[in-house]
Design a protein around this motif. Structure first.
Motif, mmCIF file in Angstrom:
data_model
loop_
_atom_site.group_PDB
_atom_site.id
_atom_site.type_symbol
_atom_site.label_atom_id
_atom_site.label_comp_id
_atom_site.label_asym_id
_atom_site.label_seq_id
_atom_site.Cartn_x
_atom_site.Cartn_y
_atom_site.Cartn_z
ATOM 1 N N PRO A 180 0.816 -1.215 0.000
ATOM 2 C CA PRO A 180 0.000 0.000 0.000
ATOM 3 C C PRO A 180 0.850 1.266 0.000
ATOM 4 N N LEU A 181 0.322 2.316 -0.628
ATOM 5 C CA LEU A 181 0.989 3.613 -0.671
ATOM 6 C C LEU A 181 -0.067 4.692 -0.494
ATOM 7 N N ALA A 182 0.017 5.462 0.596
ATOM 8 C CA ALA A 182 -0.965 6.505 0.877
ATOM 9 C C ALA A 182 -0.599 7.783 0.129
ATOM 10 N N ILE A 183 -1.560 8.340 -0.628
ATOM 11 C CA ILE A 183 -1.368 9.584 -1.369
ATOM 12 C C ILE A 183 -2.627 10.425 -1.232
ATOM 13 N N ASN A 184 -2.469 11.642 -0.697
ATOM 14 C CA ASN A 184 -3.601 12.568 -0.570
ATOM 15 C C ASN A 184 -4.803 11.929 0.123
ATOM 16 N N GLY A 185 -4.539 11.159 1.149
ATOM 17 C CA GLY A 185 -5.621 10.563 1.921
ATOM 18 C C GLY A 185 -6.207 9.318 1.300
ATOM 19 N N LYS A 186 -5.704 8.887 0.145
ATOM 20 C CA LYS A 186 -6.183 7.670 -0.503
ATOM 21 C C LYS A 186 -5.032 6.676 -0.585
ATOM 22 N N THR A 187 -5.365 5.456 -0.921
ATOM 23 C CA THR A 187 -4.356 4.399 -0.928
ATOM 24 C C THR A 187 -4.249 3.761 -2.304
ATOM 25 N N LEU A 188 -3.025 3.756 -2.832
ATOM 26 C CA LEU A 188 -2.717 2.995 -4.042
ATOM 27 C C LEU A 188 -2.120 1.652 -3.639
ATOM 28 N N HIS A 189 -2.285 0.676 -4.485
ATOM 29 C CA HIS A 189 -1.760 -0.658 -4.208
ATOM 30 C C HIS A 189 -0.693 -0.985 -5.240
ATOM 31 N N ARG A 190 0.565 -0.979 -4.789
ATOM 32 C CA ARG A 190 1.688 -1.206 -5.689
ATOM 33 C C ARG A 190 1.911 -2.701 -5.876
ATOM 34 N N LEU A 191 1.915 -3.135 -7.137
ATOM 35 C CA LEU A 191 2.205 -4.531 -7.439
ATOM 36 C C LEU A 191 3.700 -4.678 -7.675
ATOM 37 N N GLN A 192 4.333 -5.547 -6.876
ATOM 38 C CA GLN A 192 5.764 -5.770 -6.994
ATOM 39 C C GLN A 192 6.048 -7.257 -7.114
ATOM 40 N N GLY A 193 7.100 -7.578 -7.843
ATOM 41 C CA GLY A 193 7.513 -8.965 -8.017
ATOM 42 C C GLY A 193 8.981 -9.113 -7.675
ATOM 43 N N GLY A 194 9.334 -10.202 -7.068
ATOM 44 C CA GLY A 194 10.729 -10.409 -6.698
ATOM 45 C C GLY A 194 10.916 -11.808 -6.141
ATOM 46 N N THR A 195 11.992 -12.025 -5.395
ATOM 47 C CA THR A 195 12.975 -11.000 -5.073
ATOM 48 C C THR A 195 14.276 -11.293 -5.819
ATOM 49 N N PHE A 196 15.161 -10.256 -5.841
ATOM 50 C CA PHE A 196 16.454 -10.373 -6.485
ATOM 51 C C PHE A 196 17.528 -10.012 -5.462
ATOM 52 N N VAL A 197 18.594 -10.783 -5.454
ATOM 53 C CA VAL A 197 19.599 -10.603 -4.413
ATOM 54 C C VAL A 197 20.397 -9.318 -4.599
ATOM 55 N N ASP A 198 20.508 -8.830 -5.831
ATOM 56 C CA ASP A 198 21.245 -7.587 -6.036
ATOM 57 C C ASP A 198 20.560 -6.735 -7.092
ATOM 58 N N ARG A 199 20.964 -5.473 -7.154
ATOM 59 C CA ARG A 199 20.319 -4.506 -8.048
ATOM 60 C C ARG A 199 20.566 -4.856 -9.518
ATOM 61 N N ASP A 200 21.756 -5.359 -9.839
ATOM 62 C CA ASP A 200 22.049 -5.678 -11.227
ATOM 63 C C ASP A 200 21.111 -6.756 -11.762
ATOM 64 N N ALA A 201 20.871 -7.784 -10.964
ATOM 65 C CA ALA A 201 19.965 -8.850 -11.389
ATOM 66 C C ALA A 201 18.549 -8.318 -11.586
ATOM 67 N N ALA A 202 18.121 -7.439 -10.685
ATOM 68 C CA ALA A 202 16.788 -6.850 -10.814
ATOM 69 C C ALA A 202 16.687 -5.983 -12.067
ATOM 70 N N ARG A 203 17.718 -5.186 -12.331
ATOM 71 C CA ARG A 203 17.702 -4.319 -13.511
ATOM 72 C C ARG A 203 17.721 -5.145 -14.801
ATOM 73 N N GLN A 204 18.451 -6.232 -14.810
ATOM 74 C CA GLN A 204 18.482 -7.076 -15.992
ATOM 75 C C GLN A 204 17.105 -7.658 -16.290
ATOM 76 N N ARG A 205 16.421 -8.138 -15.267
ATOM 77 C CA ARG A 205 15.079 -8.688 -15.472
ATOM 78 C C ARG A 205 14.103 -7.588 -15.879
ATOM 79 N N CYS A 206 14.242 -6.424 -15.264
ATOM 80 C CA CYS A 206 13.354 -5.315 -15.618
ATOM 81 C C CYS A 206 13.548 -4.927 -17.080
ATOM 82 N N ALA A 207 14.785 -4.945 -17.552
ATOM 83 C CA ALA A 207 15.051 -4.631 -18.949
ATOM 84 C C ALA A 207 14.392 -5.649 -19.873
ATOM 85 N N GLN A 208 14.358 -6.919 -19.452
ATOM 86 C CA GLN A 208 13.691 -7.949 -20.248
ATOM 87 C C GLN A 208 12.191 -7.693 -20.301
#
Length: 316
Positions: free
Chosen positions: A273-301
């Protein structure tokens, strides 16, 4: 015009979208054989599968940004040559310096997902492409501001950039606008639409600013408030969107797993959840990756497959 050439011209129209931006960006459907230009000869060679010949012909056009852009695409994708990231960057930069907006958009993506990332260059080239009218770059500028990735979060500016892209019928921007409409006030939306008019009028220098001598440090981990436990760092995650309700986030994850099983097979999902202006957005996230490089590589794909995502550090 011969029937073979008619088919080739039709193919040019059909094959206008490859990867991050269009590979074959210029078509001349009324051209006759006697009027064929060197660029068109290379285009015909490409469609005939003669990739090495196409490369050689486009290399003879060092002042044609279309040829330079296509060379960048072919070196990046390894068509007719071994993949060469540095050569691709060099060709993209020459085309981008001549105002080729798809080359500018591609540079933004490559610099954003570089290792280490170069956000200043990425934002520079995305902004140039966005001002030139490239809708994917406009949407990415909006995403960056909405998520506060390498910039201070600014929902009005994020709405404004997405508003510009949505006016070009860019689907992802239209979806972003539909979500933001639920979380911004009428006054904020009016301000964003007014800002959208001025964003395209802002001048931008052709050459990017000189990058820092060392890459920027990771932002500090969030500090817990008094009496609250520190967040648990569970590796890097990919964020695919911020939606109005948790059910919509679950549906998006199902679409991702159904549409991209090869990219999601080893990932787990979470809805944050992320509160903005009194309302809540729901962020969808997928993971996990042990380091930033691995995450960036998958995101690029994912980006290459047409799915927008952002890398989120542990605890975010």
């Amino acid at each position: 015009m011969s029937s073979t050439r008619v088919k080739r011209v039709a193919n040019r129209v059909a094959r206008c979208g490859i990867g991050v931006a269009a590979l074959l960006v210029t078509t001349l459907p009324t051209i006759s054989a006697s009027e064929a230009s060197p660029f068109e000869d290379a285009l015909d060679a490409y469609h005939a599968g003669e990739h090495r010949q196409a490369i050689e012909l486009w290399k003879r056009l060092p002042d044609d940004p279309r040829a330079l852009f296509n060379l960048g695409q072919m070196y990046r994708r390894g068509e007719g040559v071994e993949p060469n990231h540095d050569a691709a960057i060099a060709y993209y930069e020459r085309a981008a310096g001549m105002g080729h907006r798809s080359a500018q958009a591609n540079l933004g993506t490559l610099y954003f997902f570089a290792s280490p990332p170069q956000p200043d260059k990425a934002l520079h080239w995305w902004r140039m492409a966005a001002i030139a009218g490239e809708p994917h770059a406009q949407h990415m500028m909006g995403v960056i501001y909405v998520n506060g990735e390498h910039v201070e979060r600014d929902l009005i500016k994020g709405y404004a950039w997405n508003h510009i892209a949505a006016a070009q019928q860019y689907g992802k921007a239209q979806e972003a606008i539909a979500t933001l409409d639920e979380y911004l006030t009428a006054e904020e939306i009016d301000a964003a639409k007014t800002l959208a008019i001025t964003l395209l009028e802002q001048p931008v220098a052709l050459a990017p600013a000189t990058p820092p001598a060392t890459p920027p440090e990771e932002p500090p981990e969030r500090q817990p408030s008094a009496g609250q436990p520190a967040p648990v760092a569970t590796g890097y995650w990919l964020q695919f969107g911020a939606l109005s309700d948790a059910a919509a986030a679950r549906r998006l994850w199902q679409q991702l797993t159904d549409g991209h099983p090869d990219l999601t097979r080893d990932m787990e999902s979470r809805i944050s959840p992320l509160a903005i202006n009194g309302k809540t957005l729901h962020r969808l996230q997928g993971g996990t990756f042990v380091d930033r490089d691995a995450a960036r590589q998958r995101c690029a794909q994912f980006e290459s497959a047409g799915v927008t995502c952002l890398v989120k550090r542990p605890g975010s």
